[in-house]
Write a protein that holds these residues in place. Structure first.
Motif, PDB file in Angstrom:
ATOM      1  N   GLU A   7       0.857  -1.173   0.000  1.00 35.57           N
ATOM      2  CA  GLU A   7       0.000   0.000   0.000  1.00 35.57           C
ATOM      3  C   GLU A   7       0.898   1.229   0.000  1.00 35.57           C
ATOM      4  OE1 GLU A   7      -3.434   1.301   2.916  1.00 35.57           O
ATOM      5  OE2 GLU A   7      -2.736  -0.725   3.276  1.00 35.57           O
ATOM      6  N   GLY A   8       0.613   2.169  -0.860  1.00 39.76           N
ATOM      7  CA  GLY A   8       1.386   3.411  -0.855  1.00 39.76           C
ATOM      8  C   GLY A   8       2.747   3.291  -1.514  1.00 39.76           C
ATOM      9  N   PHE A   9       3.050   2.143  -2.063  1.00 41.48           N
ATOM     10  CA  PHE A   9       4.362   1.954  -2.699  1.00 41.48           C
ATOM     11  C   PHE A   9       4.224   2.122  -4.200  1.00 41.48           C
ATOM     12  CE2 PHE A   9       7.881  -0.354  -4.541  1.00 41.48           C
ATOM     13  CZ  PHE A   9       8.924  -0.175  -3.646  1.00 41.48           C
ATOM     14  N   SER A  58      21.253   6.163  -0.050  1.00 34.92           N
ATOM     15  CA  SER A  58      20.531   7.330  -0.567  1.00 34.92           C
ATOM     16  C   SER A  58      20.418   8.344   0.556  1.00 34.92           C
ATOM     17  CB  SER A  58      19.126   6.960  -1.049  1.00 34.92           C
ATOM     18  OG  SER A  58      18.207   6.984   0.030  1.00 34.92           O
ATOM     19  N   PRO A  59      20.102   9.594   0.217  1.00 34.13           N
ATOM     20  CA  PRO A  59      19.838  10.549   1.294  1.00 34.13           C
ATOM     21  C   PRO A  59      18.616  10.108   2.104  1.00 34.13           C
ATOM     22  CG  PRO A  59      20.188  11.683  -0.774  1.00 34.13           C
ATOM     23  CD  PRO A  59      20.083  10.226  -1.093  1.00 34.13           C
ATOM     24  N   ARG A  60      18.410  10.755   3.214  1.00 36.03           N
ATOM     25  CA  ARG A  60      17.321  10.372   4.118  1.00 36.03           C
ATOM     26  C   ARG A  60      15.958  10.405   3.454  1.00 36.03           C
ATOM     27  NH1 ARG A  60      18.594   9.347   8.998  1.00 36.03           N
ATOM     28  NH2 ARG A  60      16.448   9.229   9.656  1.00 36.03           N
ATOM     29  N   TRP A 113      14.365   8.731   1.164  1.00 35.97           N
ATOM     30  CA  TRP A 113      14.076   8.584  -0.263  1.00 35.97           C
ATOM     31  C   TRP A 113      13.421   7.230  -0.532  1.00 35.97           C
ATOM     32  CZ3 TRP A 113      17.967  10.789  -4.357  1.00 35.97           C
ATOM     33  CH2 TRP A 113      18.116  12.171  -4.143  1.00 35.97           C
ATOM     34  N   GLY A 114      13.583   6.273   0.427  1.00 36.31           N
ATOM     35  CA  GLY A 114      12.882   5.013   0.222  1.00 36.31           C
ATOM     36  C   GLY A 114      13.713   3.744   0.274  1.00 36.31           C
ATOM     37  N   LYS A 115      14.850   3.769   0.996  1.00 34.26           N
ATOM     38  CA  LYS A 115      15.675   2.559   1.086  1.00 34.26           C
ATOM     39  C   LYS A 115      14.952   1.438   1.838  1.00 34.26           C
ATOM     40  CE  LYS A 115      18.576   5.023   3.305  1.00 34.26           C
ATOM     41  NZ  LYS A 115      18.008   6.329   3.099  1.00 34.26           N
ATOM     42  N   SER A 116      14.494   1.770   3.052  1.00 35.84           N
ATOM     43  CA  SER A 116      13.869   0.724   3.872  1.00 35.84           C
ATOM     44  C   SER A 116      12.640   0.167   3.164  1.00 35.84           C
ATOM     45  CB  SER A 116      13.463   1.268   5.243  1.00 35.84           C
ATOM     46  OG  SER A 116      14.589   1.790   5.891  1.00 35.84           O
TER      47      SER A 116
END
Ligand SMILES: Nc1ncnc2c1ncn2[C@@H]1O[C@H](COP(=O)(O)OP(=O)(O)OP(=O)(O)O)[C@@H](O)[C@H]1O
Ligand SMILES: [Mg+2]
Length: 391
Positions: A30-32, A56-58, A60-63
């Motif tokens: 959801e939301g991805f 990546s910078p904080r 941005w979506g790594k986790s």
């Protein structure tokens, strides 16, 4: 049935329907949106046992990306061990968390956990502690002096278990840059690398923010993790993707936004994942049926206001040259900050002062450097700075 009520003094609607926009925690289904190429690459790495370093910078979506890939690849034969270094104090705690997570990911029943803890440790004596729910709350501890002599046993635990059970493991370690807070980070990295490089059935995915710090861990030849695996720099999600994501999220909840305004939302926050979701959410809750530019502008004002105490504090903590550096960035100067014209214009002193200010701003996580150009790390702060800081 959707219930809504308009407040007398603002544009918020109480709406029983859930917002389709999510922020503040990782998203995976959801939301991805998008990340198709990155999913494929990471999935391949996990399935073929290739180590990955994801930077990546904080926010941005790594986790979120790793979470998504974990969902897609995990099977009985390919298990995932997940850890987060956030808040871990020292190396001893790391070993405890690694051992616990590995055993939890590879045995399903309490009895199996206990048997595994006994079977796989020869030199170390694991201390098992149980919480109120022994099925889920289970932790392994070690005596630090024993660990100092035999830490290899924990580092090799995933490989030993994987061999024993005939499975593959992927160990995912989030906020990896936090190891730099440990007492002797270099020695710790050497220890990890020298054991992990021999593993056949286990691969590692190390990810984290503070880009400059992560890069220094992986990019310098002198560092233990140099050439440890596939280095992935996560990019921003593209504008077109955001537009279709925003438009269909509104659509799916019975509200409307046109492409131009969806584009406007993403552009205002420079396609930054977290802020696109947050601003879209603010717009969504302020919209009864159709989004207007006024609603977007008001939502943005709201966000700037919400963040302003934090931004004021950050700004007050800046030295004169750091402030001047950010002023130049806010005016659109992203490269050539050490040139004479820029130094004179912004009274930056000398190129040595510029270099010092840049380093301090990187450490404070206020800027990031990409392709030798400096940028504000937080697009909302940049907007706030442009509006409220005298230049
Ligand atoms: N693929 C995606 N599609 C839509 N939104 C996303 C996606 N990835 C991330 N986001 C949004 O960005 C936010 C931050 O994502 P996430 O926590 O994964 O980033 P991160 O890079 O791990 O952050 P941090 O540096 O703080 O650890 C999420 O809460 C979500 O709102
Ligand atoms: Mg994260």
């Amino acid at each position: 049935m959707v219930t809504k009520k308009r407040f007398a003094n603002n544009n918020l609607y109480i709406c029983s329907m859930k917002s389709p926009f999510l922020f503040g925690r990782s998203v995976s289904t959801e939301g991805f949106t998008n990340r198709k190429k990155e999913i494929k690459r990471l999935k391949n790495n996990f399935q073929h046992g290739v180590n990955t370093l994801l930077i990546s910078p904080r926010r941005w979506g790594k986790s979120s990306l790793v979470k998504r890939v974990i969902q897609e690849v995990s099977t009985k034969k390919l298990r995932i061990v997940q850890l987060d270094l956030l808040g871990l104090q020292d190396e001893a705690e790391f070993y405890k968390v690694l051992a616990t997570a590995t055993i939890k990911a590879t045995s399903s029943k309490f009895e199996e956990w206990v048997a595994a803890s006994k079977e796989f440790f020869k030199q170390l004596t694991p201390k098992i502690s149980l919480g109120p729910d022994p099925i889920h709350d289970f932790e392994i501890g070690f005596d630090w002096q024993e660990l100092e002599r035999n830490y290899q046993e924990v580092l090799n635990l995933p490989e030993r278990i994987a061999q024993n059970k005939g499975i593959q493991l992927v160990v995912c370690i989030d906020e990896f840059q936090n190891l730099t807070n440990f007492r002797n980070p270099l020695l710790f990295q050497k220890r990890l690398r020298s054991e992990w490089q021999h593993h056949q059935r286990v691969c590692y995915c190390l990810y984290g923010s503070q880009q400059h710090m992560m890069m220094s861990l992986f990019e310098r030849q002198s560092m233990p993790f140099y050439k440890f695996g596939d280095v992935m720099y996560l990019n921003k999600i593209g504008r077109a993707e955001w537009v279709s994501f925003i438009v269909s999220a509104f659509d799916s909840t019975g509200k409307r936004i046109n492409d131009t305004l969806a584009d406007y939302i993403a552009a205002l926050v420079q396609d930054h994942s977290y802020y696109v979701q947050q601003l879209s959410h603010m717009v969504w809750i302020s919209t009864e049926k159709i989004v207007t530019q006024l609603i977007v502008d008001e939502a943005l004002e709201n966000l700037l206001e919400q963040n302003s105490i934090l931004y004021m504090r950050d700004t007050e903590s800046l030295s004169g040259s750091q402030l001047a550096y950010l002023k130049a960035l806010a005016d659109g100067v992203s490269s050539g900050l050490s040139s004479k014209v820029v130094i004179d214009n912004y009274r930056l002193g000398s190129s040595a002062t510029v270099a010092k200010a840049k380093k301090a701003l990187l450490n404070k996580e206020l800027i990031e450097v990409r392709n030798n150009q400096s940028y504000f790390l937080d697009p909302m702060y940049e907007l706030w700075f442009q509006r409220f800081v005298q230049r």
